[in-house]
Design an enzyme around this catalytic site. Structure first.
Site, PDB file in Angstrom:
ATOM      1  N   ARG A  33       1.899  -4.729   6.183  1.00 57.56           N
ATOM      2  CA  ARG A  33       1.139  -3.862   5.329  1.00 57.56           C
ATOM      3  C   ARG A  33       1.972  -2.437   5.570  1.00 57.56           C
ATOM      4  O   ARG A  33       2.145  -1.820   6.596  1.00 57.56           O
ATOM      5  CB  ARG A  33      -0.298  -3.371   5.593  1.00 57.56           C
ATOM      6  CG  ARG A  33      -1.097  -2.459   5.014  1.00 57.56           C
ATOM      7  CD  ARG A  33      -2.651  -2.389   5.154  1.00 57.56           C
ATOM      8  NE  ARG A  33      -2.987  -1.480   4.232  1.00 57.56           N
ATOM      9  CZ  ARG A  33      -4.301  -1.350   3.914  1.00 57.56           C
ATOM     10  NH1 ARG A  33      -5.049  -2.485   4.322  1.00 57.56           N
ATOM     11  NH2 ARG A  33      -4.721  -0.812   2.892  1.00 57.56           N
ATOM     12  N   TRP A  92       2.927   7.842  -2.737  1.00 51.80           N
ATOM     13  CA  TRP A  92       4.075   7.901  -3.219  1.00 51.80           C
ATOM     14  C   TRP A  92       4.139   8.980  -4.489  1.00 51.80           C
ATOM     15  O   TRP A  92       4.762  10.043  -4.451  1.00 51.80           O
ATOM     16  CB  TRP A  92       4.748   6.534  -3.514  1.00 51.80           C
ATOM     17  CG  TRP A  92       6.229   6.695  -3.926  1.00 51.80           C
ATOM     18  CD1 TRP A  92       7.289   6.534  -3.188  1.00 51.80           C
ATOM     19  CD2 TRP A  92       6.857   6.800  -5.184  1.00 51.80           C
ATOM     20  NE1 TRP A  92       8.456   6.494  -4.066  1.00 51.80           N
ATOM     21  CE2 TRP A  92       8.200   6.683  -5.314  1.00 51.80           C
ATOM     22  CE3 TRP A  92       6.159   7.195  -6.610  1.00 51.80           C
ATOM     23  CZ2 TRP A  92       8.815   6.769  -6.323  1.00 51.80           C
ATOM     24  CZ3 TRP A  92       6.858   6.999  -7.587  1.00 51.80           C
ATOM     25  CH2 TRP A  92       8.152   6.968  -7.696  1.00 51.80           C
ATOM     26  N   GLU A 126       1.437 -12.656  12.496  1.00 53.06           N
ATOM     27  CA  GLU A 126       2.026 -11.764  13.381  1.00 53.06           C
ATOM     28  C   GLU A 126       1.699 -10.245  12.293  1.00 53.06           C
ATOM     29  O   GLU A 126       2.168 -10.514  11.100  1.00 53.06           O
ATOM     30  CB  GLU A 126       3.444 -11.940  13.601  1.00 53.06           C
ATOM     31  CG  GLU A 126       3.684 -13.156  14.453  1.00 53.06           C
ATOM     32  CD  GLU A 126       3.212 -12.712  16.105  1.00 53.06           C
ATOM     33  OE1 GLU A 126       3.089 -11.437  16.538  1.00 53.06           O
ATOM     34  OE2 GLU A 126       2.727 -13.543  16.736  1.00 53.06           O
ATOM     35  N   SER A 179      -7.687  -5.438  -5.287  1.00 53.25           N
ATOM     36  CA  SER A 179      -8.865  -6.047  -4.496  1.00 53.25           C
ATOM     37  C   SER A 179     -10.232  -5.770  -5.450  1.00 53.25           C
ATOM     38  O   SER A 179     -10.187  -5.136  -6.348  1.00 53.25           O
ATOM     39  CB  SER A 179      -8.712  -5.376  -3.213  1.00 53.25           C
ATOM     40  OG  SER A 179      -9.648  -3.948  -3.447  1.00 53.25           O
ATOM     41  N   THR A 180     -11.050  -6.858  -4.971  1.00 55.73           N
ATOM     42  CA  THR A 180     -12.431  -6.638  -5.492  1.00 55.73           C
ATOM     43  C   THR A 180     -13.094  -5.055  -5.473  1.00 55.73           C
ATOM     44  O   THR A 180     -13.955  -4.911  -6.063  1.00 55.73           O
ATOM     45  CB  THR A 180     -13.489  -7.478  -5.036  1.00 55.73           C
ATOM     46  OG1 THR A 180     -13.316  -7.630  -3.607  1.00 55.73           O
ATOM     47  CG2 THR A 180     -13.167  -9.086  -5.734  1.00 55.73           C
ATOM     48  N   HIS A 234       2.206   3.154  -9.425  1.00 50.96           N
ATOM     49  CA  HIS A 234       2.049   1.926  -9.520  1.00 50.96           C
ATOM     50  C   HIS A 234       3.114   1.127 -10.135  1.00 50.96           C
ATOM     51  O   HIS A 234       3.827   0.130  -9.582  1.00 50.96           O
ATOM     52  CB  HIS A 234       0.949   1.556 -10.033  1.00 50.96           C
ATOM     53  CG  HIS A 234      -0.506   1.908  -9.325  1.00 50.96           C
ATOM     54  ND1 HIS A 234      -0.618   1.313  -7.905  1.00 50.96           N
ATOM     55  CD2 HIS A 234      -1.593   2.536  -9.576  1.00 50.96           C
ATOM     56  CE1 HIS A 234      -1.842   1.962  -7.708  1.00 50.96           C
ATOM     57  NE2 HIS A 234      -2.392   2.586  -8.574  1.00 50.96           N
ATOM     58  N   SER A 268      -8.053  -4.848   5.037  1.00 50.77           N
ATOM     59  CA  SER A 268      -8.999  -4.630   3.743  1.00 50.77           C
ATOM     60  C   SER A 268      -9.191  -6.029   3.272  1.00 50.77           C
ATOM     61  O   SER A 268      -9.297  -6.095   1.800  1.00 50.77           O
ATOM     62  CB  SER A 268      -8.249  -3.635   2.724  1.00 50.77           C
ATOM     63  OG  SER A 268      -7.706  -2.594   3.395  1.00 50.77           O
ATOM     64  N   LEU A 322       9.709 -21.352  -4.351  1.00 49.36           N
ATOM     65  CA  LEU A 322       8.577 -20.351  -3.816  1.00 49.36           C
ATOM     66  C   LEU A 322       7.307 -20.400  -4.381  1.00 49.36           C
ATOM     67  O   LEU A 322       7.218 -20.535  -5.536  1.00 49.36           O
ATOM     68  CB  LEU A 322       9.250 -18.814  -3.824  1.00 49.36           C
ATOM     69  CG  LEU A 322       8.364 -17.757  -3.603  1.00 49.36           C
ATOM     70  CD1 LEU A 322       8.166 -17.532  -1.960  1.00 49.36           C
ATOM     71  CD2 LEU A 322       9.011 -16.481  -3.841  1.00 49.36           C
ATOM     72  N   ASN A 367       1.173   3.409  -2.853  1.00 47.14           N
ATOM     73  CA  ASN A 367       1.622   3.925  -4.232  1.00 47.14           C
ATOM     74  C   ASN A 367       1.067   5.256  -4.647  1.00 47.14           C
ATOM     75  O   ASN A 367       1.753   6.177  -5.187  1.00 47.14           O
ATOM     76  CB  ASN A 367       1.240   2.784  -5.329  1.00 47.14           C
ATOM     77  CG  ASN A 367       1.820   1.477  -5.283  1.00 47.14           C
ATOM     78  OD1 ASN A 367       2.781   1.157  -4.375  1.00 47.14           O
ATOM     79  ND2 ASN A 367       1.347   0.269  -5.823  1.00 47.14           N
ATOM     80  N   ASP A 405       0.943  -1.142  -0.222  1.00 47.42           N
ATOM     81  CA  ASP A 405       0.059   0.135  -0.104  1.00 47.42           C
ATOM     82  C   ASP A 405       0.736   1.332  -0.180  1.00 47.42           C
ATOM     83  O   ASP A 405       1.898   1.423   0.618  1.00 47.42           O
ATOM     84  CB  ASP A 405      -1.044   0.075   1.296  1.00 47.42           C
ATOM     85  CG  ASP A 405      -2.071   0.897   1.131  1.00 47.42           C
ATOM     86  OD1 ASP A 405      -2.300   1.464  -0.135  1.00 47.42           O
ATOM     87  OD2 ASP A 405      -2.836   1.024   2.182  1.00 47.42           O
TER      88      ASP A 405
HETATM   89  C1  IPE Z   1      -5.610  -2.766  -0.264  1.00 44.23           C
HETATM   90  O1  IPE Z   1      -5.173  -1.448  -0.253  1.00 44.23           O
HETATM   91  C2  IPE Z   1      -5.434  -3.546  -1.722  1.00 44.23           C
HETATM   92  C3  IPE Z   1      -4.070  -3.549  -2.177  1.00 44.23           C
HETATM   93  C4  IPE Z   1      -3.082  -3.186  -1.877  1.00 44.23           C
HETATM   94  C5  IPE Z   1      -4.088  -4.152  -3.586  1.00 44.23           C
HETATM   95  P1  IPE Z   1      -6.280  -0.346  -0.446  1.00 44.23           P
HETATM   96  O2  IPE Z   1      -5.592   0.819  -0.729  1.00 44.23           O
HETATM   97  O3  IPE Z   1      -7.373  -0.620  -1.774  1.00 44.23           O
HETATM   98  O4  IPE Z   1      -7.196  -0.530   0.728  1.00 44.23           O
HETATM   99  P2  IPE Z   1      -7.937   0.742   1.306  1.00 44.23           P
HETATM  100  O5  IPE Z   1      -9.199   0.817   0.695  1.00 44.23           O
HETATM  101  O6  IPE Z   1      -7.009   1.694   1.956  1.00 44.23           O
HETATM  102  O7  IPE Z   1      -8.710  -0.195   2.645  1.00 44.23           O
HETATM  103  C1  IPE Z   2      -1.865   0.151  -3.304  1.00 43.87           C
HETATM  104  O1  IPE Z   2      -1.773   1.311  -3.271  1.00 43.87           O
HETATM  105  C2  IPE Z   2      -1.998  -0.254  -4.633  1.00 43.87           C
HETATM  106  C3  IPE Z   2      -3.110  -0.690  -5.046  1.00 43.87           C
HETATM  107  C4  IPE Z   2      -4.249  -0.706  -4.121  1.00 43.87           C
HETATM  108  C5  IPE Z   2      -3.454  -1.401  -6.494  1.00 43.87           C
HETATM  109  P1  IPE Z   2      -2.453   2.491  -3.540  1.00 43.87           P
HETATM  110  O2  IPE Z   2      -2.827   2.904  -4.667  1.00 43.87           O
HETATM  111  O3  IPE Z   2      -3.789   2.078  -2.444  1.00 43.87           O
HETATM  112  O4  IPE Z   2      -1.784   3.873  -2.716  1.00 43.87           O
HETATM  113  P2  IPE Z   2      -2.580   4.963  -1.465  1.00 43.87           P
HETATM  114  O5  IPE Z   2      -3.043   4.127  -0.578  1.00 43.87           O
HETATM  115  O6  IPE Z   2      -3.454   5.594  -2.442  1.00 43.87           O
HETATM  116  O7  IPE Z   2      -1.380   5.777  -1.209  1.00 43.87           O
HETATM  117 MG    MG Z   3      -4.355   2.498  -0.510  1.00 43.00          MG
END
Ligand code: IPE
Ligand code: IPE
Ligand code: MG
Length: 236
Positions: free
Chosen positions: A183, A20, A202, A60-61, A32, A191, A126, A17, A15
């Site tokens: 995470r 960043w 853990e 995610s869905t 990404h 999530s 792996l 991206n 999480d």
């Molecule tokens: C969870 O991250 C899914 C992935 C990292 C692919 P999200 O950024 O989508 O989750 P929420 O919405 O903050 O819970």
């Molecule tokens: C996680 O990064 C990657 C995906 C959910 C695909 P995010 O895109 O959720 O990054 P933030 O949470 O917006 O910083």
């Molecule tokens: Mg996110």
């Protein structure tokens, strides 16, 4: 590193991206892309250390709720990832498993995922589990349906449904439970990721945004894991 305390199964919610990209005044797609770069060394290291399974949350869905542009960029990246990495992963004896509903993906992506799974299915190194179009509740609902179908077909009785039977019907069937869940980006929630498999995991929540996550951060997380006292409800 203390080999005995190495997690068998590591799960990572990659999480941060978006944040960043914002920090670097770039478009979210670039965030990404940077995230994919961070991934390579983590996969290689997991494989070298002899970790059995590495599960990564990629889409995610619920991520379909994002803008059309962002979803399209993620889908494109997915295709590029599999075409650029598959040779090396296969050479390194990595077995790819997709966690999630492949049928809900556009056909080029779906086919690339099936091909990657098929090509690496006999590899014994792996287990690289990539969660795409994955939801933890959806996974449990799917497992319940599979079991119900087996009962209806007379293959099993309701009382045969136990933890093992349910676990076998998850996307991760046959793999050990998650030992360590990481995470990034400081968010402290699942999530929905691997709800059942994380029962005794853990948890670690480094502040680092995923594209900045280095091998050093990974080693630190593994060391913290090794220092944890896991009791599984018992008393020492
Ligand atoms: C969870 O991250 C899914 C992935 C990292 C692919 P999200 O950024 O989508 O989750 P929420 O919405 O903050 O819970
Ligand atoms: C996680 O990064 C990657 C995906 C959910 C695909 P995010 O895109 O959720 O990054 P933030 O949470 O917006 O910083
Ligand atoms: Mg996110």
């Amino acid at each position: 590193m203390n080999e005995q305390k190495l997690p068998r199964h590591v799960a990572i919610i990659m999480d941060g991206n978006g944040r960043w990209a914002k920090q670097h005044m770039l478009k979210v797609a670039m965030g990404h892309r940077a995230g994919v770069e961070a991934l390579r060394s983590i996969i290689r290291e997991s494989s070298d250390l002899g970790i059995e399974a590495l599960s990564l949350f990629a889409f995610s869905t619920e991520n379909w709720r994002r803008s059309e542009t962002e979803v399209a960029a993620l889908m494109q990246l997915l295709l590029e990832y599999f075409s650029s990495e598959i040779d090396e992963l296969d050479e390194n004896n990595v077995r790819i498993r997709i966690l999630g509903e492949k049928e809900g993906l556009p056909s080029p992506q779906r086919e690339a995922l099936y091909r990657a799974e098929e090509r690496t299915k006999d590899n014994t190194g792996l287990n690289l589990c990539i969660a795409i179009n994955y939801g933890g509740r959806q996974e449990l609902v799917r497992a319940a349906r599979i079991l119900a179908e087996k009962v209806r077909a007379g293959e099993m009785a309701p009382e045969d449904i136990d933890e093992q039977a349910l676990s076998d019907c998850l996307y991760t069937g046959g793999l050990p439970d998650v030992d360590l869940l990481i995470r990034t980006s400081g968010e402290m929630r699942l999530s929905g990721f691997l709800l059942y498999q994380c029962a005794y995991a853990e948890f670690e929540f480094p502040e680092t945004l995923w594209p900045d996550f280095t091998l050093e951060d990974y080693h630190r997380a593994l060391e913290v894991f090794a220092s944890r006292d896991r009791r599984f409800g018992g008393r020492k």
